[in-house]
Design a protein around this motif. Structure first.
Motif, PDB file in Angstrom:
ATOM      1  N   GLY A   1       6.244  -9.276 -11.186  1.00 30.12           N
ATOM      2  CA  GLY A   1       5.824  -8.829  -9.866  1.00 30.12           C
ATOM      3  C   GLY A   1       4.534  -8.044  -9.947  1.00 30.12           C
ATOM      4  O   GLY A   1       4.173  -7.508 -11.003  1.00 30.12           O
ATOM      5  N   ILE A   2       3.849  -8.026  -8.820  1.00 29.09           N
ATOM      6  CA  ILE A   2       2.582  -7.299  -8.710  1.00 29.09           C
ATOM      7  C   ILE A   2       2.804  -6.179  -7.705  1.00 29.09           C
ATOM      8  O   ILE A   2       3.051  -6.449  -6.523  1.00 29.09           O
ATOM      9  CB  ILE A   2       1.469  -8.257  -8.249  1.00 29.09           C
ATOM     10  N   PHE A   3       2.757  -4.955  -8.190  1.00 26.49           N
ATOM     11  CA  PHE A   3       2.996  -3.790  -7.323  1.00 26.49           C
ATOM     12  C   PHE A   3       1.651  -3.180  -6.925  1.00 26.49           C
ATOM     13  O   PHE A   3       0.958  -2.597  -7.751  1.00 26.49           O
ATOM     14  CB  PHE A   3       3.841  -2.741  -8.046  1.00 26.49           C
ATOM     15  N   LEU A   4       1.308  -3.319  -5.639  1.00 24.12           N
ATOM     16  CA  LEU A   4       0.080  -2.710  -5.132  1.00 24.12           C
ATOM     17  C   LEU A   4       0.325  -1.221  -4.928  1.00 24.12           C
ATOM     18  O   LEU A   4       1.383  -0.818  -4.412  1.00 24.12           O
ATOM     19  CB  LEU A   4      -0.334  -3.387  -3.820  1.00 24.12           C
ATOM     20  N   GLN A   5      -0.653  -0.432  -5.334  1.00 26.90           N
ATOM     21  CA  GLN A   5      -0.535   1.031  -5.285  1.00 26.90           C
ATOM     22  C   GLN A   5       0.763   1.500  -5.959  1.00 26.90           C
ATOM     23  O   GLN A   5       1.310   2.536  -5.616  1.00 26.90           O
ATOM     24  CB  GLN A   5      -0.632   1.549  -3.848  1.00 26.90           C
TER      25      GLN A   5
ATOM     26  N   TYR B   1       4.326  -1.438  -3.687  1.00 25.42           N
ATOM     27  CA  TYR B   1       4.627  -2.560  -2.794  1.00 25.42           C
ATOM     28  C   TYR B   1       4.542  -3.855  -3.602  1.00 25.42           C
ATOM     29  O   TYR B   1       3.450  -4.241  -4.025  1.00 25.42           O
ATOM     30  CB  TYR B   1       3.648  -2.560  -1.617  1.00 25.42           C
ATOM     31  N   GLU B   2       5.691  -4.516  -3.798  1.00 23.14           N
ATOM     32  CA  GLU B   2       5.728  -5.661  -4.714  1.00 23.14           C
ATOM     33  C   GLU B   2       5.517  -7.005  -4.030  1.00 23.14           C
ATOM     34  O   GLU B   2       6.228  -7.353  -3.086  1.00 23.14           O
ATOM     35  CB  GLU B   2       7.075  -5.719  -5.450  1.00 23.14           C
ATOM     36  N   VAL B   3       4.548  -7.757  -4.554  1.00 27.21           N
ATOM     37  CA  VAL B   3       4.457  -9.186  -4.260  1.00 27.21           C
ATOM     38  C   VAL B   3       5.224  -9.868  -5.392  1.00 27.21           C
ATOM     39  O   VAL B   3       4.853  -9.745  -6.558  1.00 27.21           O
ATOM     40  CB  VAL B   3       2.993  -9.675  -4.227  1.00 27.21           C
ATOM     41  N   GLN B   4       6.297 -10.566  -5.031  1.00 26.54           N
ATOM     42  CA  GLN B   4       7.197 -11.105  -6.042  1.00 26.54           C
ATOM     43  C   GLN B   4       6.558 -12.241  -6.832  1.00 26.54           C
ATOM     44  O   GLN B   4       5.852 -13.098  -6.278  1.00 26.54           O
ATOM     45  CB  GLN B   4       8.480 -11.599  -5.358  1.00 26.54           C
ATOM     46  N   VAL B   5       6.820 -12.232  -8.139  1.00 27.20           N
ATOM     47  CA  VAL B   5       6.483 -13.338  -9.031  1.00 27.20           C
ATOM     48  C   VAL B   5       7.816 -13.871  -9.540  1.00 27.20           C
ATOM     49  O   VAL B   5       8.644 -13.105 -10.053  1.00 27.20           O
ATOM     50  CB  VAL B   5       5.592 -12.852 -10.194  1.00 27.20           C
ATOM     51  N   LEU B   6       8.042 -15.180  -9.363  1.00 28.75           N
ATOM     52  CA  LEU B   6       9.326 -15.780  -9.722  1.00 28.75           C
ATOM     53  C   LEU B   6       9.147 -17.292  -9.805  1.00 28.75           C
ATOM     54  O   LEU B   6       8.308 -17.848  -9.101  1.00 28.75           O
ATOM     55  CB  LEU B   6      10.362 -15.442  -8.636  1.00 28.75           C
ATOM     56  N   ASP B   7       9.927 -17.944 -10.651  1.00 27.43           N
ATOM     57  CA  ASP B   7       9.934 -19.406 -10.607  1.00 27.43           C
ATOM     58  C   ASP B   7      10.777 -19.839  -9.418  1.00 27.43           C
ATOM     59  O   ASP B   7      11.995 -19.922  -9.500  1.00 27.43           O
ATOM     60  CB  ASP B   7      10.485 -20.002 -11.900  1.00 27.43           C
ATOM     61  N   SER B   8      10.100 -20.100  -8.311  1.00 26.16           N
ATOM     62  CA  SER B   8      10.797 -20.530  -7.094  1.00 26.16           C
ATOM     63  C   SER B   8      10.648 -22.027  -6.878  1.00 26.16           C
ATOM     64  O   SER B   8      10.990 -22.554  -5.814  1.00 26.16           O
ATOM     65  CB  SER B   8      10.259 -19.763  -5.875  1.00 26.16           C
ATOM     66  N   HIS B   9      10.089 -22.711  -7.898  1.00 28.54           N
ATOM     67  CA  HIS B   9      10.038 -24.182  -7.815  1.00 28.54           C
ATOM     68  C   HIS B   9      11.403 -24.744  -8.221  1.00 28.54           C
ATOM     69  O   HIS B   9      11.924 -25.671  -7.616  1.00 28.54           O
ATOM     70  CB  HIS B   9       8.936 -24.730  -8.721  1.00 28.54           C
ATOM     71  N   GLY B  10      11.956 -24.140  -9.268  1.00 27.79           N
ATOM     72  CA  GLY B  10      13.340 -24.433  -9.630  1.00 27.79           C
ATOM     73  C   GLY B  10      14.161 -23.209  -9.245  1.00 27.79           C
ATOM     74  O   GLY B  10      13.615 -22.190  -8.835  1.00 27.79           O
TER      75      GLY B  10
END
Ligand code: MG
Length: 252
Positions: free
Chosen positions: A129-133, A136-145
């Protein structure tokens, strides 16, 4: 003398009438000189775009594929993640990494890859995940599978806003996030007066469109809104071998 007085009065009234008449009756737009609505100053400064997804001339490069000098673990120690073949990969248990510099409003480009051999499910399938400041997390995940809750999949503002669409590539392939972020604003009493907003393009596809951030990312419970200034960007160690490359930022 009297004659002159009336002459001046006549001229004055005539000029007034002319001026007021012009104000009262503006010309139709098709009669305007087009030059009247041209703005020449100031001129936007020149920025040289990068080739493809490379950093433009005014960006700060946060990771060039080799050098982790812009990053640190929470305790200030050098990055223990694996740096190899132009990417850095989470080493389970070493913890998240944080930019040494702090940021507020920004444009962030980041590329990530979920491991192809991670056959786990749900939130344990290539999670980072990428936490701004650092909040605040923009999720990183394998959502293709795999399957998980919609507001926890790749590109979600975790537990707050699901992505508009699922633009995920298969695990093992590189993916891009282009993030435009405006930080929340707080008054002197610590109250949030303007929320944060985020726009995210995932592999060039709009998945968050000026989405309002409700508060801090929380695994349990509701978002919190505690006043803060600039903060580092954190990349999450969730225990899976997620890789990152080509990270650059433009402060806005
Ligand atoms: Mg995560």
């Amino acid at each position: 003398m009297k004659k002159e007085f009336f002459f001046i009065l006549f001229i004055t009234l005539a000029v007034q009438r002319l001026v007021i008449g012009q104000i009262a009756q503006p010309k139709a737009s098709e009669e305007w000189d087009p030059r009247l609505t041209e703005v020449w100053e100031p001129a936007p400064r020149m920025v040289t775009p990068g080739a493809g997804t490379a950093a433009p001339s005014d960006a700060t490069v946060l990771f060039d594929g080799k050098n982790t000098a812009e990053w640190t673990h929470q305790d200030g120690t050098p990055v223990k993640w694996e740096v190899k073949d132009g990417a850095m990969t989470v080493v389970k248990g070493t913890g998240g990494i944080f930019t040494k510099k702090t940021f507020g409003d920004c444009q962030l480009h980041i590329e990530w890859r979920a491991p192809a051999d991670d056959m786990d499910e749900g939130q344990n399938r290539g999670n980072s995940g990428i936490f701004l400041q650092n909040r605040y997390e923009v999720q990183v995940l394998d959502s293709h599978g795999g399957t998980t809750y919609s507001n926890g999949q790749a590109g979600a503002i975790y537990k707050q806003s699901m992505p508009l669409v699922n633009a995920c590539r298969p695990a093992g392939e590189w993916q891009t996030y282009d993030i435009i972020y405006t930080a929340p604003k707080f008054n002197a009493d610590g109250m949030k007066v303007v929320p944060g907003f985020i726009t995210v393009l995932h592999n060039g596809v709009l998945i968050q469109h000026h989405t309002e951030i409700k508060g801090t990312t929380e695994y349990r419970g509701l978002p919190k809104n505690i006043a803060h200034g600039k903060g580092p960007i954190q990349l999450q160690d969730h225990g899976e071998k997620v890789s990152y490359r080509n990270i650059w930022i433009r402060e806005l």
